[in-house]
Motif scaffolding. Structure first.
Motif, PDB file in Angstrom:
ATOM      1  N   ASP A 277      41.204   8.570  45.854  1.00 56.86           N
ATOM      2  CA  ASP A 277      41.629   9.241  47.078  1.00 56.86           C
ATOM      3  C   ASP A 277      43.038   9.805  46.911  1.00 56.86           C
ATOM      4  O   ASP A 277      43.866   9.254  46.185  1.00 56.86           O
ATOM      5  N   LEU A 278      43.299  10.892  47.628  1.00 53.44           N
ATOM      6  CA  LEU A 278      44.574  11.588  47.518  1.00 53.44           C
ATOM      7  C   LEU A 278      45.538  11.135  48.606  1.00 53.44           C
ATOM      8  O   LEU A 278      45.137  10.593  49.640  1.00 53.44           O
ATOM      9  N   LEU A 279      46.827  11.387  48.365  1.00 56.90           N
ATOM     10  CA  LEU A 279      47.846  11.096  49.370  1.00 56.90           C
ATOM     11  C   LEU A 279      47.770  12.122  50.496  1.00 56.90           C
ATOM     12  O   LEU A 279      47.414  13.283  50.286  1.00 56.90           O
TER      13      LEU A 279
ATOM     14  N   GLU B 177      52.252   3.527  49.811  1.00 56.01           N
ATOM     15  CA  GLU B 177      51.157   4.295  49.225  1.00 56.01           C
ATOM     16  C   GLU B 177      49.799   3.831  49.730  1.00 56.01           C
ATOM     17  O   GLU B 177      48.861   4.635  49.820  1.00 56.01           O
TER      18      GLU B 177
ATOM     19  N   ARG C 227      47.144   6.825  51.010  1.00 53.60           N
ATOM     20  CA  ARG C 227      46.151   7.352  50.076  1.00 53.60           C
ATOM     21  C   ARG C 227      44.769   7.227  50.711  1.00 53.60           C
ATOM     22  O   ARG C 227      43.972   6.344  50.395  1.00 53.60           O
TER      23      ARG C 227
END
Length: 307
Positions: A47-49, A290, A294
């Motif tokens: 998964d992306l930020l 994070e 994320r």
């Protein structure tokens, strides 16, 4: 019975003509998307930020879908009512259905009024969301420059039933940044109308004043400091920051909150009042930050899960 059957047939035919085209278009669009998912897979394995204004972008997409759907209804429903009325007039004869015309007209006008009001509200919502999203992008781009100085920057941080617009973590301190994309008046006043006075307690615009954004920024910073202190096992405090992109900020006093315009955020790490952090604390905080940030699944992977 024959007349009733003919009337029903005409009405069904009208409905089929009205909805057959849109239904086929939707079917082929969905089929194409499913075929594309079978042929492709995202190269991103995690998964992306979240990016600047991630939540606002999702709201913009939903509002855009609502606007398109309401526009389609506004165009289709009155025509559908007229088609049904004309179909009845064709089968039964116009004199026998004329007494129904005021009822059809009243329903059509009521629906048009409701749809136009809803479109107006959705359009206003879209304008506000776009202003907020533009402000988020502008500030996010400025804050991202701080990474050149070793800072960690997180956007649209999910919190306890609210989102923190931006969080900056560096040796100079922990910063909780709230954005307000207030629009400017179009009165030709130039800089005078685009200036907000901050006396340390209240934001004073040319025609109104408020302290709610300051209180919001302070609450969010307090929550962030408490959450991270518990997470890393050491007391840390977040400095509340309010950013007003596009405005000139005239500071006549000093309070617990730092107020910047968008371009001044380049000097955020030099702001007074922040609690310095050790290199170890910076890494610990960045690791904790994070986890909730994320959450953005790659698009193809997300579609595959949804299917």
């Amino acid at each position: 019975m024959d007349a009733l059957a003919a009337q029903i047939s005409v009405v069904v035919g009208v409905l089929a003509v009205c909805f057959l085209g849109p239904a086929l278009a939707l079917y082929f669009m969905l089929r194409r998307k499913r075929q594309a998912r079978r042929r492709r897979r995202s190269p991103i394995g995690k998964d992306l930020l979240r990016g600047p204004g991630h939540s606002l972008r999702e709201q913009l997409e939903l509002a855009g879908v609502d606007l398109s759907f309401d526009l389609a209804l506004l165009m289709v429903v009155p025509l559908l009512m007229l088609s049904v009325f004309l179909a009845q007039a064709h089968v039964l004869g116009l004199p026998r259905v004329m007494h129904l015309s005021p009822i059809y007209a009243a329903f059509a006008l009521a629906f048009i009024g409701w749809a136009v009001r809803k479109l107006w509200k959705t359009g206003t919502q879209l304008d506000n969301l776009r202003a907020g999203y533009d402000a988020e992008l502008a500030v996010g781009q400025e804050l991202d420059q701080l990474m050149r100085r070793g800072a960690f920057v997180f956007h649209d941080v999910p919190a306890d039933k609210f989102n923190i617009d931006h969080v900056v973590v560096a040796g100079q301190g922990l910063f909780s940044v709230e954005i307000k994309g207030f629009t400017k008046p179009k009165r030709g006043g130039g800089k005078a109308d685009a200036t907000v006075v901050f006396d340390g307690q209240v934001l004073k615009f040319s025609t109104w004043a408020t302290k709610e954004p300051l209180e919001q920024a302070e609450r969010q910073a307090a929550w962030l400091g408490k959450w991270l202190s518990s997470a890393i096992g050491a007391s840390v405090a977040a400095l509340p920051v309010l950013a007003l992109p596009g405005w000139f900020v005239d500071r006549t006093g000093r309070g617990a909150i730092r107020v910047f315009n968008g371009k001044e955020l380049a000097g955020l790490l030099d702001a007074r009042g922040a609690q310095s952090l050790s290199a170890e604390q910076v890494q610990q905080i960045a690791h904790q930050m994070e986890q909730p940030c994320r959450t953005v699944a790659p698009r193809y992977n997300d579609e595959a899960k949804a299917s």
